[in-house]
Design a protein around this motif. Structure first.
Motif, PDB file in Angstrom:
ATOM      1  N   ARG A 248       0.820  -1.219   0.000  1.00 45.09           N
ATOM      2  CA  ARG A 248       0.000   0.000   0.000  1.00 45.09           C
ATOM      3  C   ARG A 248       0.849   1.262   0.000  1.00 45.09           C
ATOM      4  NH1 ARG A 248      -4.950   1.878   4.025  1.00 45.09           N
ATOM      5  NH2 ARG A 248      -4.997   4.025   3.316  1.00 45.09           N
ATOM      6  N   SER A 249       1.867   1.308   0.837  1.00 46.30           N
ATOM      7  CA  SER A 249       2.630   2.547   0.987  1.00 46.30           C
ATOM      8  C   SER A 249       3.842   2.620   0.074  1.00 46.30           C
ATOM      9  CB  SER A 249       3.098   2.701   2.439  1.00 46.30           C
ATOM     10  OG  SER A 249       1.994   2.793   3.307  1.00 46.30           O
TER      11      SER A 249
ATOM     12  N   SER B 132       4.032   3.491  -7.815  1.00 46.95           N
ATOM     13  CA  SER B 132       3.300   4.571  -7.141  1.00 46.95           C
ATOM     14  C   SER B 132       4.171   5.799  -6.917  1.00 46.95           C
ATOM     15  CB  SER B 132       2.752   4.068  -5.805  1.00 46.95           C
ATOM     16  OG  SER B 132       1.892   2.973  -5.984  1.00 46.95           O
TER      17      SER B 132
ATOM     18  N   GLY C 269      -1.681   0.268  -3.497  1.00 42.84           N
ATOM     19  CA  GLY C 269      -2.036   1.605  -3.029  1.00 42.84           C
ATOM     20  C   GLY C 269      -1.817   2.718  -4.024  1.00 42.84           C
TER      21      GLY C 269
ATOM     22  N   GLU D 235      -3.696   6.191  -4.108  1.00 45.38           N
ATOM     23  CA  GLU D 235      -3.380   7.205  -3.095  1.00 45.38           C
ATOM     24  C   GLU D 235      -2.282   8.147  -3.556  1.00 45.38           C
ATOM     25  OE1 GLU D 235      -3.930   6.291   1.360  1.00 45.38           O
ATOM     26  OE2 GLU D 235      -2.973   4.501   0.532  1.00 45.38           O
TER      27      GLU D 235
ATOM     28  N   SER E 258      -6.138  11.558  -4.456  1.00 39.77           N
ATOM     29  CA  SER E 258      -5.894  11.835  -3.034  1.00 39.77           C
ATOM     30  C   SER E 258      -6.749  13.001  -2.560  1.00 39.77           C
ATOM     31  CB  SER E 258      -4.417  12.150  -2.803  1.00 39.77           C
ATOM     32  OG  SER E 258      -3.619  11.025  -3.043  1.00 39.77           O
TER      33      SER E 258
ATOM     34  N   ILE F  63     -10.306  11.760  -2.153  1.00 40.38           N
ATOM     35  CA  ILE F  63     -10.464  10.984  -0.914  1.00 40.38           C
ATOM     36  C   ILE F  63     -10.528  11.916   0.298  1.00 40.38           C
ATOM     37  CG2 ILE F  63      -9.288   9.363   0.622  1.00 40.38           C
ATOM     38  CD1 ILE F  63      -8.306   7.902  -1.880  1.00 40.38           C
TER      39      ILE F  63
ATOM     40  N   VAL G 175      -8.664   2.582   1.476  1.00 40.05           N
ATOM     41  CA  VAL G 175      -8.167   2.540   0.104  1.00 40.05           C
ATOM     42  C   VAL G 175      -7.872   1.109  -0.333  1.00 40.05           C
ATOM     43  CG1 VAL G 175      -6.358   3.366  -1.454  1.00 40.05           C
ATOM     44  CG2 VAL G 175      -7.267   4.874   0.310  1.00 40.05           C
TER      45      VAL G 175
END
Length: 552
Positions: A252-253, A273, A312, A315, A321, A324, A387
């Motif tokens: 995710r990160s 990402s 992710g 995001e 972002s 969200i 998310v």
């Protein structure tokens, strides 16, 4: 309990240790290095950790063991999500403690940190440990996500340790878990409890790494497992020649898992990402990027392909972002109840339209309805969008389909686009650990026992030089505070271990960047196959492509 032939064989596998740990406990000495400081916010971190900050890095080497060989009782905790190799950390810790003094005891606190607070544990024996050697999962004692962060929890933990005569606690976990380990170590030191805390770096996401921690355990096995599956799909795609496969992978990160899988399998598309964020790419730009590959391959008569999507990634898209953030604000407090009480999606859509800015609504409108609704699923404990529940693989295939429809209307695209969707996550978290992870994790546990024997507190078990054969690995320890900085969490400044994102100027990404344009058009798939446990070392003991490129 019936076991498979492979499981029986893995029980008997003897993990390899770094050279200096093979000498026998009595011949392991400690060499102290330079004092350390945190990666950022030095004054604030030092103020929060006055008793454990600035300690020296240490390395173990061959020499006389000068540590006290008194009887010790050690507790161990598995914290957070599962990662292949956790059982071997415990096995290595157990074996080293018993080799140091047969009277030493290792107890496992059940179901994560809550086991320490609730005084729920098991005393390990040879027979019990032997049932879990070299196996995947965390089922030896279970795991949990309880955070140890309040004075009340620390006081209870100290009391439990005092009650059982525990000398040290080993916490096996990721960045949050080892942050908790550092805070607990500081509490024990400040209160002269006599209890040491040692951490071990775990996470399949690969984002617990820095100049000292070359790789978190489990990353090797998980990415090899995903890469086998992706390779299988690539082979299928190249056989059927009619499907585009959109594959979401965990992370995710950070995009370390996606990048490693791309390096191993050479798909047509892999989103990173961190690059999306750096280039401030919009959803439309990403969709165009993928559609370009689909169109060029179709022009070559290849209406198939594979795209890897990090879990992710949405995001990291600035406009998403911002959307969200507005949705979180829109449904704050009692407004969420009013929204949930609306009986139809049409009424909910009107509520959303009236509550969002024009810019946010413009983004919302281009999303498929299923994705729109996923943004309004159950909130997390802090009232935010979850998310991880967004099916980004379906989002991007839908956006690409829209782009291709536009191009077909303009006459620039004449191919076919049939998308299929996959999410690879839990499939990789409890696999039989690769030889690398079996060896690495056993070494981390064995090394943790040495850190305990020499009296260190607030340290992370550290094994380095991992791209070389295990004989050349280097064992030692580093203060956890060295990895920490201050971040804003839930309106407060908190000391946390800094997450490691994919470095866009690093060798792994640069290799990917140099080759991806070719992979986007050509069918350059690589089929890694299943993890190999027996056979030539160059097949069975391979490190990840990421680690190999970083250490070239």
């Amino acid at each position: 309990m019936k076991i498979s032939p492979l499981q029986k064989a893995r029980y008997e596998y003897e993990p390899k240790l770094p050279g200096m740990l093979r000498n026998g406990i009595s011949e392991i000495s400690v060499k102290e290095g330079e004092p350390t400081q945190s990666v950022a916010d030095q004054e604030k971190i030092q103020a929060l950790f006055p008793n454990t900050y600035g300690k020296n890095e240490i390395t173990f080497e061959k020499g006389e063991n000068t540590a006290e060989t008194k009887k010790r009782k050690v507790g161990v905790i598995l914290s957070g999500g599962q990662a292949p190799g956790g059982h071997n950390v415990i096995s290595g810790l157990y074996d080293a403690l018993k080799a140091s003094n047969p009277e030493n005891e290792l107890i496992g606190f059940k179901n994560g940190p809550s086991g320490l607070i609730e005084d729920d544990f098991i005393v390990f024996t040879d027979d019990y440990i032997d049932e879990y050697r070299n196996t995947g999962g965390f089922d030896i004692i279970g795991s949990g996500r309880t955070k140890l962060e309040t004075p009340e929890q620390f006081a209870i933990a100290a009391e439990v340790c005092k009650k059982h005569g525990i000398d040290a606690i080993v916490i096996i976990g990721g960045d949050d878990s080892n942050t908790n380990a550092a805070v607990l170590a500081e509490y024990f030191a400040a209160n002269n409890s006599g209890v040491q805390v040692i951490g071990c770096p775990k996470t399949i996401d690969g984002d617990l790494k820095n100049e000292d921690i070359e790789c978190s355990f489990g990353f090797d096995t998980a990415t090899k497992t995903y890469s086998e599956l992706i390779g299988n799909i690539e082979r299928d795609a190249n056989s059927a020649k009619k499907y585009w496969h959109f594959i979401k992978v965990m992370g995710r990160s950070a995009s370390h898992v996606a990048l490693e899988c791309a390096l191993e399998t050479q798909p047509n598309i892999c989103l990173i990402s961190e690059e999306v964020a750096a280039k401030k790419m919009s959803l439309s730009q990403i969709a165009d990027y993928i559609a370009d590959s689909v169109e060029k391959r179709a022009a070559n008569g290849e209406n198939f392909g594979v795209a890897i999507i990090p879990e992710g990634v949405v995001e990291f898209v600035p406009e998403f972002s911002a959307l969200i953030a507005e949705i979180n604000e829109l449904l704050a407090g009692e407004k969420a109840e009013a929204f949930n009480a609306l009986p139809t999606w049409k009424e909910k859509y009107e509520f959303i339209e009236n509550g969002l800015s024009k810019e946010a609504m413009d983004v919302f409108k281009i999303l498929p309805e299923t994705i729109q609704q996923q943004l309004f699923l159950e909130r997390d404990p802090h009232g935010n969008v979850q998310v991880s529940l967004i099916e980004s693989e379906k989002l991007f295939s839908a956006l690409v389909a829209d782009k291709l429809k536009e191009r077909k209307e303009k006459g620039t695209y004449t191919g076919k686009f049939n998308p299929l969707h996959h999410f690879f996550g839990y499939e990789g978290r409890c696999a039989f650990p690769s030889n690398f992870d079996a060896d690495y994790c056993y070494s981390l546990g064995y090394n943790a026992a040495m850190l305990i024997q020499y009296g260190f507190n607030g340290y992370l078990s550290k094994i380095s030089n991992l791209s070389k054969p295990a004989e050349e690995w280097v064992a030692g320890g580093m203060p956890i505070t060295k990895m920490m900085n201050i971040e804003r969490r839930h309106g407060e400044d908190k000391p946390v271990i800094r997450k490691a994102l994919v470095e866009l100027d690093g060798k792994p990404f640069k290799f990917f960047e140099d080759n991806r344009d070719k992979w986007a058009v050509e069918t350059a798939f690589v089929f890694p196959g299943a993890i190999q446990y027996y056979g030539p070392s160059e097949v069975c003991d391979l490190t990840t492509r990421t680690l190999a490129l970083e250490k070239e």
